[in-house]
Write a protein that holds these residues in place. Sequence first.
Motif, mmCIF file in Angstrom:
data_model
loop_
_atom_site.group_PDB
_atom_site.id
_atom_site.type_symbol
_atom_site.label_atom_id
_atom_site.label_comp_id
_atom_site.label_asym_id
_atom_site.label_seq_id
_atom_site.Cartn_x
_atom_site.Cartn_y
_atom_site.Cartn_z
ATOM 1 N N VAL A 75 -31.094 -4.166 -34.294
ATOM 2 C CA VAL A 75 -32.254 -5.265 -34.044
ATOM 3 C C VAL A 75 -33.067 -5.313 -35.050
ATOM 4 N N GLY A 76 -33.287 -4.228 -35.880
ATOM 5 C CA GLY A 76 -34.304 -4.385 -37.164
ATOM 6 C C GLY A 76 -33.789 -5.214 -38.156
ATOM 7 N N LEU A 77 -34.469 -5.872 -38.801
ATOM 8 C CA LEU A 77 -34.148 -7.051 -39.957
ATOM 9 C C LEU A 77 -34.766 -6.589 -41.348
ATOM 10 N N GLU A 78 -35.325 -5.280 -41.325
ATOM 11 C CA GLU A 78 -36.001 -5.301 -42.452
ATOM 12 C C GLU A 78 -35.092 -4.971 -43.890
ATOM 13 N N ASN A 79 -33.984 -4.855 -43.417
ATOM 14 C CA ASN A 79 -32.922 -4.713 -44.663
ATOM 15 C C ASN A 79 -32.063 -6.216 -44.988
ATOM 16 N N ILE A 80 -32.508 -7.369 -44.357
ATOM 17 C CA ILE A 80 -32.040 -8.477 -44.465
ATOM 18 C C ILE A 80 -32.994 -9.463 -44.968
ATOM 19 N N ASP A 81 -33.088 -10.190 -46.181
ATOM 20 C CA ASP A 81 -33.979 -10.926 -46.521
ATOM 21 C C ASP A 81 -33.564 -12.463 -45.931
ATOM 22 N N LEU A 82 -34.507 -12.639 -44.893
ATOM 23 C CA LEU A 82 -34.336 -13.860 -43.944
ATOM 24 C C LEU A 82 -34.388 -15.338 -44.570
ATOM 25 N N ASP A 83 -35.520 -15.185 -45.433
ATOM 26 C CA ASP A 83 -35.808 -16.466 -46.262
ATOM 27 C C ASP A 83 -34.546 -16.682 -47.363
ATOM 28 N N VAL A 84 -33.906 -15.754 -47.802
ATOM 29 C CA VAL A 84 -32.755 -15.982 -48.713
ATOM 30 C C VAL A 84 -31.584 -16.405 -47.648
ATOM 31 N N CYS A 85 -31.539 -15.808 -46.629
ATOM 32 C CA CYS A 85 -30.275 -16.263 -45.823
ATOM 33 C C CYS A 85 -30.269 -17.705 -45.132
ATOM 34 N N HIS A 86 -31.762 -18.073 -44.869
ATOM 35 C CA HIS A 86 -31.875 -19.242 -44.346
ATOM 36 C C HIS A 86 -31.686 -20.310 -45.441
ATOM 37 N N SER A 87 -32.117 -20.010 -46.667
ATOM 38 C CA SER A 87 -32.108 -20.857 -47.749
ATOM 39 C C SER A 87 -30.648 -21.346 -47.884
ATOM 40 N N GLN A 88 -29.778 -20.512 -47.938
ATOM 41 C CA GLN A 88 -28.210 -20.718 -47.871
ATOM 42 C C GLN A 88 -27.536 -21.081 -46.625
ATOM 43 N N GLY A 89 -28.282 -21.223 -45.467
ATOM 44 C CA GLY A 89 -27.936 -21.837 -44.502
ATOM 45 C C GLY A 89 -26.871 -20.748 -43.679
ATOM 46 N N LEU A 90 -27.346 -19.326 -43.805
ATOM 47 C CA LEU A 90 -26.537 -18.345 -42.968
ATOM 48 C C LEU A 90 -27.378 -18.086 -41.774
ATOM 49 N N ALA A 91 -26.443 -18.069 -40.822
ATOM 50 C CA ALA A 91 -26.957 -17.465 -39.319
ATOM 51 C C ALA A 91 -27.162 -15.806 -39.498
ATOM 52 N N VAL A 92 -28.246 -15.390 -39.147
ATOM 53 C CA VAL A 92 -28.480 -13.994 -38.788
ATOM 54 C C VAL A 92 -28.523 -13.605 -37.652
ATOM 55 N N ALA A 199 -53.392 6.313 -21.899
ATOM 56 C CA ALA A 199 -52.115 6.698 -21.692
ATOM 57 C C ALA A 199 -51.958 8.455 -22.263
ATOM 58 N N ASP A 200 -51.055 8.822 -21.014
ATOM 59 C CA ASP A 200 -50.772 10.271 -21.662
ATOM 60 C C ASP A 200 -49.679 10.370 -22.351
ATOM 61 N N VAL A 201 -48.892 9.439 -22.291
ATOM 62 C CA VAL A 201 -47.861 9.192 -23.379
ATOM 63 C C VAL A 201 -47.705 7.638 -23.783
ATOM 64 N N VAL A 202 -47.824 7.555 -25.177
ATOM 65 C CA VAL A 202 -47.949 6.244 -25.858
ATOM 66 C C VAL A 202 -46.203 5.966 -26.484
ATOM 67 N N SER A 203 -45.811 5.193 -26.174
ATOM 68 C CA SER A 203 -44.391 4.758 -26.844
ATOM 69 C C SER A 203 -44.705 3.496 -27.478
ATOM 70 N N LEU A 204 -44.136 3.352 -28.775
ATOM 71 C CA LEU A 204 -44.233 2.301 -29.617
ATOM 72 C C LEU A 204 -42.870 1.439 -29.858
ATOM 73 N N HIS A 205 -42.865 0.058 -29.746
ATOM 74 C CA HIS A 205 -41.835 -0.857 -29.620
ATOM 75 C C HIS A 205 -42.243 -2.116 -30.188
ATOM 76 N N VAL A 206 -42.497 -2.169 -31.361
ATOM 77 C CA VAL A 206 -42.949 -3.271 -32.237
ATOM 78 C C VAL A 206 -42.239 -3.312 -33.734
ATOM 79 N N PRO A 207 -42.181 -4.252 -34.232
ATOM 80 C CA PRO A 207 -41.379 -4.638 -35.273
ATOM 81 C C PRO A 207 -42.576 -4.033 -36.635
ATOM 82 N N LEU A 208 -42.064 -3.839 -37.773
ATOM 83 C CA LEU A 208 -42.983 -3.534 -39.047
ATOM 84 C C LEU A 208 -43.374 -4.842 -39.415
ATOM 85 N N THR A 209 -44.718 -5.133 -39.391
ATOM 86 C CA THR A 209 -45.166 -6.248 -40.080
ATOM 87 C C THR A 209 -46.615 -5.920 -40.729
ATOM 88 N N ALA A 210 -47.127 -6.704 -41.451
ATOM 89 C CA ALA A 210 -48.552 -6.522 -42.060
ATOM 90 C C ALA A 210 -49.577 -6.085 -41.142
#
Length: 315
Positions: A75-92, A199-210
């Motif tokens: 599910v992570g897309l950090e290794n895929i340049d979405l802007d480049v893919c979209h500019s070339q009409g590629l579905a990710v 919380a006694d236990v904190v679990s992280l489930h977020v994408p990496l963004t700024a």
Amino acid sequence: MRNRIVISEFMDQAAVDWLGERFSVHYQPDLHERRDALIELLADADALIVRNRTRVDADLLQRQTRLKAVGRLGVGLENIDLDVCHSQGLAVIPAIGANAAAVAEYVVCCAMQLLRPAYCSSPEVASGAWPRDRLATGREIGGKVLGIVGLGSVGRITANLAQAMGMRVIAYDPTLDGANPAWSTVKRIDELDDVFRDADVVSLHVPLTANTRNLADARRLGLMRQGGILINVARGGVVDEAALARALSSGQLGGAALDVYDQEPLPPDSVFAGVPNLILTPHIAGVTAESNVRVSFFIAQHIADRIHQIQNEEK
């Protein structure tokens, strides 16, 4: 068969065979290590399937002329340049939800191990030691509060499993409005700091963004209860690793489990060397025999559908 699908990383063989019955498939699990060869193959390909080690960017796509889609076995897309893919009409196409159950099981399993370290005492007991007094202070998961940061597909399944174990679940997710049915079984928290505090236990489930980089920083880790547990199955960079190492070494936190890191693999002199009460795994929380089959067939089917859709549109 004209349509070529290039697969540059490991994929379930049955899914590869399924694609091979319908298209021309070039499958090399280590192809991501030979970038020049991969660029050459993509010049005559209709689809590319990757995991997280293939960098899909303008350089990789410099010679492609027919590519229609990029499938991500995860599910992570950090290794895929979405802007480049979209500019070339590629579905990710990521495999949203296909490995969620595996990740959720990982979270609950790690929470149980860290709350009750006796689960990890086999080497001592087998060697003749008897650390009964030290390990008799383990804690039960029932009645503890699980704080989920990010209530997407993984967060929701994690909440269900935790509740089945007797945990109370609170969650923070500013992307979901109050009417979302996801809130029907968990307590909604409006301030992120309150999740870390309560919380006694904190679990992280977020994408990496700024906005999420170093989300679990020294200040927020300092808000956690004495003996609290932190679990990160999201993305490296969401946790300030140096601050976490200090919180564990000082005894402020009771434990942590990390499956993702700011640098993967970790360097030999990482900040976690010698840190106690720590479970480190190599980015495999969502990878099981069963989830790999689900993820692989999910992507295989969606890539096939995309190619067929384009063919029909071109007729």
